[in-house]
Enzyme design. Structure first.
Site, PDB file in Angstrom:
ATOM      1  N   CYS A 129      -4.283  -1.483  -2.181  1.00 11.11           N
ATOM      2  CA  CYS A 129      -4.427  -0.046  -2.378  1.00 11.11           C
ATOM      3  C   CYS A 129      -5.305   0.146  -3.609  1.00 11.11           C
ATOM      4  O   CYS A 129      -4.957  -0.333  -4.702  1.00 11.11           O
ATOM      5  CB  CYS A 129      -3.041   0.563  -2.616  1.00 11.11           C
ATOM      6  SG  CYS A 129      -3.062   2.303  -3.044  1.00 11.11           S
ATOM      7  N   HIS A 178      -7.722   2.928   3.426  1.00 10.62           N
ATOM      8  CA  HIS A 178      -7.615   3.716   4.657  1.00 10.62           C
ATOM      9  C   HIS A 178      -8.977   3.934   5.328  1.00 10.62           C
ATOM     10  O   HIS A 178      -9.046   4.165   6.528  1.00 10.62           O
ATOM     11  CB  HIS A 178      -7.040   5.112   4.357  1.00 10.62           C
ATOM     12  CG  HIS A 178      -5.569   5.158   4.129  1.00 10.62           C
ATOM     13  ND1 HIS A 178      -4.955   4.574   3.051  1.00 10.62           N
ATOM     14  CD2 HIS A 178      -4.573   5.740   4.852  1.00 10.62           C
ATOM     15  CE1 HIS A 178      -3.652   4.806   3.109  1.00 10.62           C
ATOM     16  NE2 HIS A 178      -3.397   5.511   4.199  1.00 10.62           N
ATOM     17  N   CYS A 184     -11.213   2.788  -0.639  1.00  9.47           N
ATOM     18  CA  CYS A 184      -9.841   3.146  -0.260  1.00  9.47           C
ATOM     19  C   CYS A 184      -9.545   2.378   1.018  1.00  9.47           C
ATOM     20  O   CYS A 184     -10.373   2.369   1.942  1.00  9.47           O
ATOM     21  CB  CYS A 184      -9.719   4.646  -0.020  1.00  9.47           C
ATOM     22  SG  CYS A 184      -8.127   5.113   0.712  1.00  9.47           S
ATOM     23  N   GLU A 221      -3.572   9.441   7.807  1.00 10.79           N
ATOM     24  CA  GLU A 221      -2.105   9.255   7.869  1.00 10.79           C
ATOM     25  C   GLU A 221      -1.493  10.122   8.977  1.00 10.79           C
ATOM     26  O   GLU A 221      -0.457   9.790   9.526  1.00 10.79           O
ATOM     27  CB  GLU A 221      -1.454   9.595   6.520  1.00 10.79           C
ATOM     28  CG  GLU A 221      -1.710   8.578   5.420  1.00 10.79           C
ATOM     29  CD  GLU A 221      -0.706   7.422   5.368  1.00 10.79           C
ATOM     30  OE1 GLU A 221       0.486   7.636   5.624  1.00 10.79           O
ATOM     31  OE2 GLU A 221      -1.140   6.290   5.066  1.00 10.79           O
ATOM     32  N   ASP A 268       0.867  -1.191   0.000  1.00 13.56           N
ATOM     33  CA  ASP A 268       0.000   0.000   0.000  1.00 13.56           C
ATOM     34  C   ASP A 268       0.899   1.235   0.000  1.00 13.56           C
ATOM     35  O   ASP A 268       2.066   1.174   0.408  1.00 13.56           O
ATOM     36  CB  ASP A 268      -0.916   0.028   1.226  1.00 13.56           C
ATOM     37  CG  ASP A 268      -1.873   1.233   1.194  1.00 13.56           C
ATOM     38  OD1 ASP A 268      -2.468   1.497   0.131  1.00 13.56           O
ATOM     39  OD2 ASP A 268      -2.004   1.937   2.206  1.00 13.56           O
ATOM     40  N   SER A 269       0.318   2.357  -0.418  1.00 14.60           N
ATOM     41  CA  SER A 269       1.060   3.612  -0.358  1.00 14.60           C
ATOM     42  C   SER A 269       1.432   3.943   1.083  1.00 14.60           C
ATOM     43  O   SER A 269       2.430   4.620   1.321  1.00 14.60           O
ATOM     44  CB  SER A 269       0.204   4.739  -0.934  1.00 14.60           C
ATOM     45  OG  SER A 269      -0.999   4.838  -0.182  1.00 14.60           O
TER      46      SER A 269
HETATM   47  N1  DGL Z   1      -4.934   3.300   0.633  1.00 14.98           N
HETATM   48  C1  DGL Z   1      -4.963   3.726  -0.701  1.00 14.98           C
HETATM   49  C2  DGL Z   1      -6.210   3.328  -1.448  1.00 14.98           C
HETATM   50  O1  DGL Z   1      -6.792   2.308  -1.127  1.00 14.98           O
HETATM   51  C3  DGL Z   1      -4.587   5.124  -1.080  1.00 14.98           C
HETATM   52  C4  DGL Z   1      -4.214   6.121  -0.174  1.00 14.98           C
HETATM   53  C5  DGL Z   1      -3.397   7.195  -0.843  1.00 14.98           C
HETATM   54  O2  DGL Z   1      -2.186   6.999  -0.893  1.00 14.98           O
HETATM   55  O3  DGL Z   1      -3.973   8.174  -1.309  1.00 14.98           O
HETATM   56  O4  DGL Z   1      -6.605   4.022  -2.359  1.00 14.98           O
END
Ligand code: DGL
Length: 272
Positions: free
Chosen positions: A70, A190, A188, A154, A7-8
Site C-alpha cells: 500500500c 489499486h 497506488c 473498491e 493493504d488498506s
Molecule cells: N492501495 C493503497 C495505496 O497503494 C491505498 C488505497 C486507499 O486506501 O486509499 O495507496
C-alpha cells in the site's frame, strides 16, 4: 513462517499476485483492512495508527517479514514504524515506494515523470523525496492526487462511465501541469485496475508514455531482498499457500476479490 502482505483494501492483491507468481514456494498471509478503507484521504495520525495495528496483528500471527503493499501506508507510516515501533532483529517491514522509484530512471527519456497517487501519498511527498535521493538532476517530477479512483475501484465501479470521467479528469490535470511527461508511476496498488482506461486515454492523446505498475517491481525487489537475507529466507515456510484475512465481511471480500484475482479465495474476518 509466512510472509505478511498488508493493504488498506483490495489493491495489495495486485502486488500479492505478482509476488506469488515470482515466489510461489512461500506461504503468505494477506490482510486487507477493508472495513476502514480507503486510507488515502485520511490524516497521518490515523494512517499510522491503522497501519501499526495491522503490522502488530500480522506479527502476532508469526510473520517476521511484512510487505506494506500500500503506497499510502508506505508513504505515511513505514518510516515511523521502522524507526520507533519494531525491533529489526525480530521483524522486518518493507514498503513499495522505494523499489518503484528505483525503476524510474531507466524508463524516462525526457526526465519528466508523473506520479498518480492518493491524496495522502501526494501530501507525504514520499515519491518526491525518494526520487530526489537518486540524485538525478534530470528528473522533473509532477504529482497528481486521484481521490476518486480508490472509492470507484473498491465499489466495483472501475468499468463504469464514472470511472472514465475521473480517469480523464486526473490525467488532463496532470498533463496540463507538464505536457512532457513520458513516464507515469501508478503510485497506488489499486490503480492497475484502471490500467486499460489509462492506456486508452494515453493512446488517444497520441504520445508514447511508459506506465509503471508496481506488482512486478515489488516482486523482483522482494526476491532480491530474500537473496540478500538468508537468515530470513531460511525461516520462511514453503508450502505455497495463501491465507486471506479481512476486517470487512468475509462474503463481501470473497465477491470483490474476484475482480483482482483469477480464482476464488477462502477468507476469514477479524476485528481490530
Ligand atoms: N492501495 C493503497 C495505496 O497503494 C491505498 C488505497 C486507499 O486506501 O486509499 O495507496
Amino acid at each position: 513462517m509466512k510472509i505478511g502482505v498488508f493493504d488498506s483494501g483490495y489493491g495489495g492483491l495486485t502486488i500479492l499476485e505478482k509476488i506469488r507468481e515470482r515466489l510461489p514456494q512461500y506461504d503468505y498471509l494477506y490482510l486487507g483492512d477493508n472495513a476502514r478503507a480507503p486510507y488515502g484521504t485520511r490524516s497521518f495520525e490515523v494512517i499510522y495508527e491503522y497501519t501499526l495495528q495491522a503490522v502488530r496483528w500480522l506479527e502476532s500471527q508469526g510473520c517476521r517479514l511484512i510487505i506494506l503493499a500500500c503506497n499510502t501506508a508506505s508513504a505515511k507510516a513505514l518510516r515511523t514504524i521502522q524507526q520507533h515501533d519494531i525491533n529489526p532483529d525480530k521483524l522486518r517491514v518493507l514498503g513499495v515506494v522505494r523499489p518503484t522509484v528505483e525503476a524510474v530512471p531507466a524508463l524516462t527519456q525526457t526526465g519528466h515523470v508523473g506520479i498518480l497517487a492518493t491524496p495522502a501519498t501526494v501530501s507525504s511527498e514520499s515519491y518526491l523525496l525518494e526520487l530526489a535521493k537518486l540524485k538525478n538532476p534530470q528528473l522533473i517530477v509532477t504529482q497528481q492526487a486521484c481521490p476518486m479512483w480508490v472509492p470507484l475501484i473498491e465499489s466495483g465501479e472501475h468499468f463504469s462511465a464514472g470511472a472514465e470521467f475521473f480517469v480523464n479528469k486526473y490525467l488532463c490535470e496532470l498533463f496540463a501541469k507538464d505536457a512532457q511527461i513520458d513516464t507515469l508511476v501508478l503510485g497506488c496498488t489499486h490503480y492497475p485496475l484502471l490500467l486499460d482506461k489509462i492506456m486508452e486515454w494515453l493512446n488517444c492523446r497520441g504520445t508514447c508514455v511508459s506506465v509503471i505498475s508496481q506488482g512486478l517491481i515489488v516482486a523482483d525487489s522482494l526476491a532480491d531482498y530474500l537473496s540478500r537475507h538468508a537468515d530470513i529466507e531460511q525461516a520462511l515456510s514453503q508450502n505455497g499457500t495463501c491465507t486471506y484475512i479481512t476486517t470487512e465481511s468475509a462474503d463481501k471480500f470473497r465477491d470483490s476479490a474476484s475482480m483482482f484475482l483469477s480464482k476464488p479465495v477462502e477468507v476469514r474476518h477479524i476485528e481490530f
